[in-house]
Design a protein around this motif. Sequence first.
Motif, PDB file in Angstrom:
ATOM      1  N   GLY A   7       0.812  -1.206   0.000  1.00 36.58           N
ATOM      2  CA  GLY A   7       0.000   0.000   0.000  1.00 36.58           C
ATOM      3  C   GLY A   7       0.848   1.259   0.000  1.00 36.58           C
ATOM      4  O   GLY A   7       1.693   1.445   0.876  1.00 36.58           O
ATOM      5  N   ASP A 135      -2.330  -1.581   3.918  1.00 31.96           N
ATOM      6  CA  ASP A 135      -3.222  -1.661   2.754  1.00 31.96           C
ATOM      7  C   ASP A 135      -4.644  -1.188   3.070  1.00 31.96           C
ATOM      8  O   ASP A 135      -5.596  -1.585   2.419  1.00 31.96           O
ATOM      9  N   SER A 139      -8.109  -3.957   4.385  1.00 30.86           N
ATOM     10  CA  SER A 139      -6.893  -4.761   4.222  1.00 30.86           C
ATOM     11  C   SER A 139      -7.155  -6.258   3.989  1.00 30.86           C
ATOM     12  O   SER A 139      -7.713  -6.956   4.838  1.00 30.86           O
TER      13      SER A 139
END
Length: 377
Positions: A7, A135, A139
Motif C-alpha cells: 500500500g 493496505d 486490508s
Amino acid sequence: MKIDVLGAGPAGLFFAALIKRANPNYVVRVFEQNAPDVTFGFGVVLSGRALSFLSEGDPDIASRIAPVGETWTDQHIVHRGETIVIDGAGFTGLGRVTMLSILRDFAASAGVDIHFNHRVAPDAHEDCDLLVAADGANSAFRDAHAASFGTRVVDLLNYFAWYGVETSYPSHTLTFQPHGAGAFCAHHYRYRPNMSTFVAEADPGAWNAAGMHAMDNEERRLFTQAFFAEALHGKPLISNRSFWRRWRLVTNDRWSHKNIVLIGDALRTAHPSIGSGTRLAMEDSIALWRALREGGRDLASALARFEAERKPIRERLNNAAVASIAWYEDMAARMAMPSYDFVMDYLLRTGVMTPARLERDSPDFMRRYHAWKAGSA
Ligand SMILES: Cc1cc2nc3c(=O)[nH]c(=O)nc-3n(C[C@H](O)[C@H](O)[C@H](O)COP(=O)(O)OP(=O)(O)OC[C@H]3O[C@@H](n4cnc5c(N)ncnc54)[C@H](O)[C@@H]3O)c2cc1C
C-alpha cells in the motif's frame, strides 16, 4: 534486511521512507495496486499548523508539506443556520494527491523501490523479513489472518460520502441540519485556495426521511447537493469514487502475526471528528520505525515494542472515537439544544477537551459562551 510494504497510502510511503533513510543498506519495496495519482477523496486535514508531529519522523518532510497546505486557526460550527466560531484550533488542509506525491518523492529519493499497478495477493511476499500491511481499512492481508490478529469490524449506524466542491471556506466547518426524524452533518474545509473537501454524513433517521436507501449513488449526490446548497455556496458536489456507505470501525487485538505487522487504517480506523486518520496512520509509521531502530535485528522484540508503546495511545484515541461516534449517531436529538449549549456539548463529547482547556485554548469562544449563558439565564 528485506522489507516489503503493501500500500502506497500515507502510512506505507512514510514508513518506507523513514526506514530506508535510516538504513540505506536495507531493501525496501512498496507495492500499490493503483497507478500513481489514482486515489479516492479530495483533501485531508492534519491538526497542528506547524505539523510538528511529522518532524518527529523527519523534519525534512514537514518542511516539504507545510508550504503546500492551507492553514487556519478557527473552527466554525453551524447549528440550524447560526455560525458559532471556536478559536484556537490549528489545522492544515492539503490535497491527498499532493501529499501522496510528496511522500512518494521522499521515499523514492531515499532509495525505496515503489511498484505501482501491482495488487498483492494475501499469500504472497512471505519470503521477506518483514511485511508491513499498510493496505487500508479493507486490508486483505489483515482479513486473511483475522483470527491471528483478533480483528473486529463494527458497522456503525451513520452513512457518509466524501465529496469535493470548488469553493473556499474560511476555516474547518461543521454544518448540522435536521431532516425528518434525523439530521445531516457536513465536515468541510479548503485544501487549496478555491477547492474544498465536503464530507457529508447522515444518521439513519435523515437517511430514511430523504429516501436515500432507495436512491442510486448519483441520485444521492444530487439530493445532498440540493440539501446543502447554502453551505455549498450553490456549487455542485464533485464526485471522485464518492460512494455513500456506513462508517466501519476496525480494531485488532494483536498487531503482528509471524513477520506481518499492521499499520494505519489496516490496524484501526477512526471517525474524522476525533482527528485525522492520515495523521494517525503516519504516527503509526513513526512508531514502527522507532521500534525497529531500537529493537535492531530482533524483529520479534521490535514488533512487541511497537505494540507496547503505541497501543495505549491508540486505545485512548479509540475510546474518544467511540464516544464521538455515539455523539454523531445521536446528533438529531442533541440539535434540540440552544446553539451555544449544542456547541459546548459537541466540544466536550469525548472527555478529552475540558472546560478548563477551552478557557485556555479558546478564550474568545468562552467569553461569548459565558455572555450568552448570562443572557439566557
Ligand atoms: C469519508 C472519509 C473522509 C476522510 N477524511 C479524512 C480527513 O479529512 N483527513 C484525514 O487525514 N483522513 C481522512 N480520512 C481517512 C484517511 O483517508 C485514512 O485514514 C488514511 O488514508 C489512512 O492511510 P493508510 O495509508 O493507512 O491507508 P490508505 O490511505 O487507505 O492506503 C492504503 C493503500 O493500499 C492500497 N492497497 C490496498 N490493498 C492492496 C493490495 N492488496 N495490494 C496493493 N495495494 C493495496 C490502496 O490502493 C491504497 O493506496 C477519511 C476517510 C474517509 C473514508
